[in-house]
Every structure is written in structure tokens, then in C-alpha cells.
Scaffold this motif. Structure first.
Motif, mmCIF file in Angstrom:
data_model
loop_
_atom_site.group_PDB
_atom_site.id
_atom_site.type_symbol
_atom_site.label_atom_id
_atom_site.label_comp_id
_atom_site.label_asym_id
_atom_site.label_seq_id
_atom_site.Cartn_x
_atom_site.Cartn_y
_atom_site.Cartn_z
ATOM 1 N N LYS A 2 26.447 -3.485 86.633
ATOM 2 C CA LYS A 2 27.566 -3.548 86.599
ATOM 3 C C LYS A 2 28.248 -2.821 85.061
ATOM 4 N N ASN B 224 30.898 0.103 84.695
ATOM 5 C CA ASN B 224 32.095 -0.001 83.900
ATOM 6 C C ASN B 224 32.276 0.787 82.517
ATOM 7 N N TYR C 13 33.203 4.242 83.951
ATOM 8 C CA TYR C 13 34.683 4.226 84.426
ATOM 9 C C TYR C 13 35.603 4.065 83.445
ATOM 10 N N GLY C 14 35.098 3.548 82.048
ATOM 11 C CA GLY C 14 35.797 3.414 81.062
ATOM 12 C C GLY C 14 36.335 4.666 80.232
ATOM 13 N N VAL D 120 30.168 2.391 92.562
ATOM 14 C CA VAL D 120 31.511 1.990 92.309
ATOM 15 C C VAL D 120 31.782 1.484 93.498
ATOM 16 N N GLY E 144 33.132 -7.492 89.926
ATOM 17 C CA GLY E 144 32.836 -7.065 88.655
ATOM 18 C C GLY E 144 32.347 -5.595 88.492
ATOM 19 N N ARG E 145 32.698 -4.698 89.430
ATOM 20 C CA ARG E 145 32.606 -3.122 89.502
ATOM 21 C C ARG E 145 33.899 -2.479 89.517
ATOM 22 N N PRO E 146 33.823 -1.184 88.946
ATOM 23 C CA PRO E 146 35.174 -0.216 89.076
ATOM 24 C C PRO E 146 35.457 -0.418 90.587
ATOM 25 N N ASN F 157 43.978 -0.668 87.538
ATOM 26 C CA ASN F 157 42.943 0.337 87.218
ATOM 27 C C ASN F 157 42.161 0.585 88.301
#
Length: 386
Positions: free
Chosen positions: A35, A39, A42-43, A265, A288-290, A316
Motif C-alpha cells: 500500500k 500510494n 500515485y502521489g 492500484v 487504503g490503496r489508490p 483524488n
């Protein structure tokens, strides 16, 4: 093509299939992203917005990619439309038969597509397999659209015959490993959607494949493993699409448990009203994942850009609608066109699509909304569209 050349091509493909199927998993094969890794990746991305894309000149994924019908001029023009409204991704379907019949040609055309997409600052999400519509795909020239019918020429991958024949799985494995492996480090690619709606029975007026879900439930984990063995730098996903309680493991079938348990994802589809979209989106975020929404926007079904897109931006979540330019897929027609073709009149409201065939927006307010949201900072919905 002469018999000798055909035999040579068949031999080379068979050899590649055997080599990739038997050749041990590469030493660098990666695990599923944690995770934290997902993330962190993805950020670093911009907020992702785009469409499921087939050029207007193609009825399905075979016609899009085969050498005789590949249309880079139309692709360049249409991805220009996407760039002009702030879109930065497209979800694009491949097919195992494309690789079986012309593996090097497919990869060459994918590279050409990626060059065009990069020119327009678009990174595609490639789809490897698909359980929707015609279960009996045939390579070569594709049939013309059925007048007035939604997505009348779309084909499943791998298709019923290959899905039921375990002896064919070596070819499927070779296709996945070769295509993902060839582009594993290519930063022009956003990710790999390994199977579209895998537990879908098919739709349309087609006869469902007997025991299809059981076959898919066994094959889908292998597809994830094959793709991951190529050590892609891009994330893997497969989107859930039916049901109301995606955050409750007890309600998930075997396919959905693989999708949620194996994706780097998470992704989902929703063609419902905004309140349902937000409920399902939050269920997916609970892991808790994108999260990406890889299909939405069916105007007559209550799913619209106006209703769902701002929610996706605020949460998001990547937003990829179905349909882009009106063309041979005819997905401006609603799903019920399979029962009552729209041959004498247009639907009162277009079901899918963003642009008309001449490049003008179907609805100017929608393209303006997409542009405003894509221009706004990450997670921010401008007050004018709240």
C-alpha cells in the motif's frame, strides 16, 4: 502470404509461447506493490482524467490495431481533442489474437501509438483481456456495425474457445509476458488493466459461455502472475463492476477477491447516480490503496460528468469515462439498443461519447467542466462547479 512464410511465422510464435511459458520467471519479477509503494507512486501523478478510447474508424480492438486498419492519422487528431480539454490518460484495449497473428507488428504499432499519445501528453492504460460482448472473436476484416446498436462489433478476449481450452493457455501466457515485458520500463504507459470485467457474462444478444466464471476465476490469478513476472514499473489493476458492498469480503466472488487482492492500484466501474458513485468510491478507498474509476458516464442511466466527475476530483480518484468520439462503436446508443435498435431515430440523449464525429463537443458544458477540473490543483474542486 505464401505457405512457407506462414509456416515460419507459426513456428516462431509457437517457439515464443513455449519459451515464455517454460522459461522461468525472471529473477527480477516483483511482488504486488505494498500500500505504501502504491500510494507513493500515485502521489507523484497528476490527477488522472480521460476516456476509454477506440478511434472513430474502428469497431473494436482488433480493427484498431491490425496492420490493414491501424489509423495513426485519426488517432493523432482525436488525441489532440483529448489534450485540448485537459485529458491526460486513455484506457485502450488490446487483444491476444493481435499478438498471436503478428507479435512484432503489434508491438511496433503500440510504440507508434505511444509516440502519438506522448506528443499529446497522454499516458494510456492498456487492457489485456476483456469479458464483454461477442465471445467468438475472429481476426482479419471485421464486420460492419449493426445499424442503431451499441457496441455491436466488440469482441471478448481471449474468447470462449481459448478460455475453455487449457492447452491454449501457453499462448495467453506468452502474449502477456511478451507485451508487458517489452514495455515494462516504458514511462509513457500509465498501467496495465489485466482483464476488463472478467466475471461479466458478455451482454448483448450473445449466448453466454457455459461455466465462464469458473474458468475466469482460475485464469485471472495466473494473468496477474504472468504480468507481474515481467517486472513492470507500471501498476497492475482489474476493476470490479457489479454489486453493492465491495468493502465486505463475504459478499465478493472468487474473481472479485482476486481483483481486489492482486491489484497494485484498485479500480472500479460505476454507471449510476452520483450518490451511488460516491458510496462505491468510498468502499474502494477503504482498502487504503489508490483508486481509479475506469468506466463511468452513461447519461441516460444517471451517470454524468456533472454528477460524478467533481466527486472523483475531490476524492483524488482517477476518472475514465466510456466513449470519446462518436464512430463505429456507436456507443452513443444506449444498452437497450440490443433489444430495440435505434434505426429510425437518434436516442433523445446520447448514452456515451464526448465529441461528435466532426470534433465538436456533444455538450460544451461537459468539456468545459473537464478542463476546469483538470486545471485545478489536486483534490480541489473549483467553487464554480461544486
Amino acid at each position: 502470404m505464401g505457405d512457407r512464410m506462414m509456416m515460419r511465422r507459426t513456428f516462431l510464435i509457437a517457439t515464443a509461447a513455449i519459451t515464455l511459458a517454460a522459461g522461468a520467471t525472471p529473477a527480477a519479477a516483483r511482488d504486488q506493490w505494498s500500500k505504501a509503494q502504491a500510494n507513493a507512486w500515485y502521489g507523484k501523478q497528476a490527477w488522472l482524467v480521460g476516456s476509454n478510447y477506440t478511434p472513430a474508424t474502428a469497431i473494436n480492438q482488433l480493427e484498431m490495431w491490425q496492420a490493414d486498419s491501424f489509423d495513426p492519422a485519426t488517432i493523432d487528431k482525436e488525441l489532440g481533442y483529448a489534450q485540448s480539454i485537459g485529458m491526460n490518460t486513455m484506457r485502450v484495449f488490446l487483444h491476444n489474437m493481435l499478438w498471436e497473428n503478428d507479435p512484432e507488428g503489434l508491438k511496433k504499432r503500440m510504440d507508434q501509438f505511444l509516440a502519438i499519445a506522448a506528443k499529446h501528453k497522454i499516458r494510456p492504460l492498456f487492457v489485456l483481456f476483456d469479458s464483454c460482448w461477442d465471445p467468438n472473436p475472429k481476426a482479419g476484416p471485421q464486420r460492419p456495425p449493426i445499424p442503431g446498436v451499441h457496441n455491436s462489433g466488440w469482441v471478448q478476449a481471449p474468447g470462449a474457445a481459448r478460455l475453455k481450452d487449457v492447452a491454449q493457455y501457453g499462448k495467453l501466457e506468452a502474449y502477456v509476458k511478451d507485451v508487458v515485458g517489452h514495455f515494462a520500463g516504458d514511462q509513457r504507459i500509465l498501467g496495465w488493466d489485466v482483464w476488463n470485467e472478467p466475471n461479466n457474462e458478455g451482454g448483448g444478444n450473445y449466448v453466454p459461455t457455459p461455466d465462464k466464471k469458473a474458468y475466469v476465476a482460475k485464469l485471472l490469478p495466473q494473468v496477474f502472475a504472468w504480468a507481474r513476472s515481467a517486472n513492470p514499473t507500471q501498476p497492475l489493476t482489474s476493476g470490479v463492476w457489479t454489486g453493492d458492498h465491495w468493502d465486505d469480503q463475504a459478499t465478493l466472488d472468487a474473481v472479485e477477491k482476486t481483483q481486489i487482492g492482486q491489484s497494485d492500484v484498485l479500480s472500479f466501474h460505476d454507471y449510476s447516480w452520483p450518490e451511488t458513485f460516491e458510496k462505491r468510491a468510498r468502499q474502494m478507498l477503504s482498502y487504503g490503496r489508490p483508486v481509479w474509476c475506469t468506466e463511468f458516464m452513461a447519461r441516460g442511466n444517471g451517470s454524468t460528468f456533472d454528477g460524478s466527475l467533481p466527486i472523483g476530483k475531490r476524492l483524488n480518484i482517477a476518472m475514465i469515462n466510456w466513449g470519446f468520439v462518436d464512430g463505429k462503436t456507436q456507443t452513443r446508443m444506449p444498452w437497450d439498443s440490443w433489444k430495440k435498435p435505434y434505426t429510425y431515430e437518434e436516442p433523445t440523449l446520447w448514452f456515451h461519447e464526448v465529441f461528435r464525429a466532426d470534433g465538436t463537443p456533444y455538450r460544451q458544458a461537459e468539456t468545459a467542466l473537464i478542463k476546469r477540473l483538470s486545471d485545478a490543483p489536486r483534490g480541489v474542486v473549483p467553487s464554480a462547479v461544486r
